[in-house]
Scaffold this motif. Structure first.
Motif, PDB file in Angstrom:
ATOM      1  N   PHE A 196      38.490  29.327  28.743  1.00 57.84           N
ATOM      2  CA  PHE A 196      39.114  29.803  29.978  1.00 57.84           C
ATOM      3  C   PHE A 196      39.209  31.321  29.893  1.00 57.84           C
ATOM      4  O   PHE A 196      39.735  31.855  28.917  1.00 57.84           O
ATOM      5  CB  PHE A 196      40.505  29.179  30.094  1.00 57.84           C
ATOM      6  N   ILE A 197      38.692  32.018  30.904  1.00 60.75           N
ATOM      7  CA  ILE A 197      38.684  33.475  30.896  1.00 60.75           C
ATOM      8  C   ILE A 197      39.068  34.011  32.275  1.00 60.75           C
ATOM      9  O   ILE A 197      38.636  33.466  33.297  1.00 60.75           O
ATOM     10  CB  ILE A 197      37.296  34.027  30.478  1.00 60.75           C
ATOM     11  N   ARG A 198      39.903  35.050  32.260  1.00 58.32           N
ATOM     12  CA  ARG A 198      40.240  35.718  33.521  1.00 58.32           C
ATOM     13  C   ARG A 198      39.140  36.739  33.802  1.00 58.32           C
ATOM     14  O   ARG A 198      38.870  37.630  33.005  1.00 58.32           O
ATOM     15  CB  ARG A 198      41.593  36.412  33.424  1.00 58.32           C
ATOM     16  N   CYS A 199      38.517  36.601  34.973  1.00 60.59           N
ATOM     17  CA  CYS A 199      37.438  37.522  35.351  1.00 60.59           C
ATOM     18  C   CYS A 199      37.951  38.719  36.135  1.00 60.59           C
ATOM     19  O   CYS A 199      37.421  39.812  35.989  1.00 60.59           O
ATOM     20  CB  CYS A 199      36.373  36.797  36.163  1.00 60.59           C
ATOM     21  N   MET A 200      38.944  38.498  36.986  1.00 59.17           N
ATOM     22  CA  MET A 200      39.457  39.639  37.752  1.00 59.17           C
ATOM     23  C   MET A 200      40.784  39.313  38.402  1.00 59.17           C
ATOM     24  O   MET A 200      41.076  38.166  38.707  1.00 59.17           O
ATOM     25  CB  MET A 200      38.466  40.079  38.817  1.00 59.17           C
ATOM     26  N   ASN A 201      41.586  40.359  38.580  1.00 56.60           N
ATOM     27  CA  ASN A 201      42.787  40.283  39.398  1.00 56.60           C
ATOM     28  C   ASN A 201      42.446  40.850  40.764  1.00 56.60           C
ATOM     29  O   ASN A 201      41.676  41.802  40.866  1.00 56.60           O
ATOM     30  CB  ASN A 201      43.931  41.092  38.777  1.00 56.60           C
ATOM     31  N   PHE A 202      43.023  40.279  41.797  1.00 54.74           N
ATOM     32  CA  PHE A 202      42.751  40.744  43.148  1.00 54.74           C
ATOM     33  C   PHE A 202      43.488  42.054  43.418  1.00 54.74           C
ATOM     34  O   PHE A 202      44.597  42.265  42.924  1.00 54.74           O
ATOM     35  CB  PHE A 202      43.154  39.680  44.166  1.00 54.74           C
ATOM     36  N   ASP A 203      42.863  42.907  44.211  1.00 55.71           N
ATOM     37  CA  ASP A 203      43.477  44.174  44.602  1.00 55.71           C
ATOM     38  C   ASP A 203      44.642  43.924  45.542  1.00 55.71           C
ATOM     39  O   ASP A 203      44.606  43.012  46.370  1.00 55.71           O
ATOM     40  CB  ASP A 203      42.458  45.070  45.329  1.00 55.71           C
ATOM     41  N   ASP A 204      45.664  44.755  45.419  1.00 56.48           N
ATOM     42  CA  ASP A 204      46.798  44.708  46.333  1.00 56.48           C
ATOM     43  C   ASP A 204      46.399  45.452  47.602  1.00 56.48           C
ATOM     44  O   ASP A 204      46.076  46.635  47.543  1.00 56.48           O
ATOM     45  CB  ASP A 204      48.022  45.374  45.693  1.00 56.48           C
ATOM     46  N   PRO A 205      46.379  44.791  48.757  1.00 56.51           N
ATOM     47  CA  PRO A 205      45.929  45.448  49.985  1.00 56.51           C
ATOM     48  C   PRO A 205      46.902  46.532  50.477  1.00 56.51           C
ATOM     49  O   PRO A 205      46.525  47.358  51.309  1.00 56.51           O
ATOM     50  CB  PRO A 205      45.831  44.309  50.995  1.00 56.51           C
ATOM     51  N   GLU A 206      48.109  46.541  49.953  1.00 61.32           N
ATOM     52  CA  GLU A 206      49.102  47.499  50.428  1.00 61.32           C
ATOM     53  C   GLU A 206      49.267  48.725  49.534  1.00 61.32           C
ATOM     54  O   GLU A 206      49.878  49.706  49.943  1.00 61.32           O
ATOM     55  CB  GLU A 206      50.446  46.797  50.595  1.00 61.32           C
ATOM     56  N   LEU A 207      48.728  48.690  48.318  1.00 56.24           N
ATOM     57  CA  LEU A 207      48.884  49.803  47.387  1.00 56.24           C
ATOM     58  C   LEU A 207      47.537  50.180  46.782  1.00 56.24           C
ATOM     59  O   LEU A 207      46.804  49.307  46.298  1.00 56.24           O
ATOM     60  CB  LEU A 207      49.850  49.440  46.259  1.00 56.24           C
ATOM     61  N   ASP A 208      47.222  51.461  46.781  1.00 57.96           N
ATOM     62  CA  ASP A 208      45.977  51.927  46.164  1.00 57.96           C
ATOM     63  C   ASP A 208      46.006  51.673  44.657  1.00 57.96           C
ATOM     64  O   ASP A 208      46.997  51.955  43.993  1.00 57.96           O
ATOM     65  CB  ASP A 208      45.780  53.431  46.408  1.00 57.96           C
ATOM     66  N   HIS A 209      44.920  51.169  44.140  1.00 56.49           N
ATOM     67  CA  HIS A 209      44.704  50.960  42.710  1.00 56.49           C
ATOM     68  C   HIS A 209      45.697  49.988  42.071  1.00 56.49           C
ATOM     69  O   HIS A 209      45.843  49.978  40.856  1.00 56.49           O
ATOM     70  CB  HIS A 209      44.725  52.297  41.955  1.00 56.49           C
ATOM     71  N   ALA A 210      46.390  49.201  42.848  1.00 57.84           N
ATOM     72  CA  ALA A 210      47.315  48.204  42.306  1.00 57.84           C
ATOM     73  C   ALA A 210      46.653  46.826  42.357  1.00 57.84           C
ATOM     74  O   ALA A 210      45.804  46.555  43.200  1.00 57.84           O
ATOM     75  CB  ALA A 210      48.611  48.200  43.102  1.00 57.84           C
TER      76      ALA A 210
END
Length: 156
Positions: free
Chosen positions: A53-67
């Motif tokens: 089991f591997i985490r490939c990516m976290n989703f970007d926060d649409p309300e904060l830059d680079h979060a």
């Protein structure tokens, strides 16, 4: 053998091609440009079961830059099959008078042809209890994970 946290080394990369798998499922520019992880990448693996089991990516926060959000795309590899799972979690939540460090919600299961939903949930319970805080190799601290045992909705 049982599930354990591990850092991807050359042997595991050669056997499973984690970089190629993550490139297929992420928009990470560093990974795509350099064809390697920018840091030690952690997985949960049971080589005898032929499952990881591997985490490939976290989703970007649409309300904060680079979060980033806690919502993330994971790949569950089970005997040759790559199953895409989107998880989200809450921290320090109480359920039935027990405080859990993380309560995971399954938002989506895709590309699954081998296991039924209940079998995936059973695997995730075992995997995420071992994974603890981001694949910790230190097993000293007590950690309680809870998996809500239903898929809450399609996200992708």
């Amino acid at each position: 053998m049982a599930f354990k946290n591990a850092i991807i080394d050359d042997r595991l990369e050669k056997k499973y091609s984690f970089v190629d798998i993550c490139i297929k499922h992420t928009n990470d520019w560093y990974l795509r440009q350099h064809h390697k992880f920018p840091f030690e990448k952690r997985i949960v693996i049971d080589e005898e079961l032929d499952c990881w089991f591997i985490r490939c990516m976290n989703f970007d926060d649409p309300e904060l830059d680079h979060a980033k959000l806690s919502k993330s795309l994971w790949i569950l590899y089970y005997k040759g099959e790559h199953i895409r799972i989107i998880l989200d979690y809450d921290i320090k939540q109480e359920i039935d008078n027990v405080v859990y460090n993380r309560v995971y919600k399954i938002l989506s299961i895709r590309d699954n042809k081998t296991l039924n939903e209940k079998e995936i949930i059973v695997l995730l319970r075992e995997i995420l209890a071992v994974y603890k805080w981001d694949g910790s190799l230190n097993n000293d601290k007590e950690f309680k994970a809870y998996i809500i045992d239903e898929v809450l909705g399609e996200y992708l």
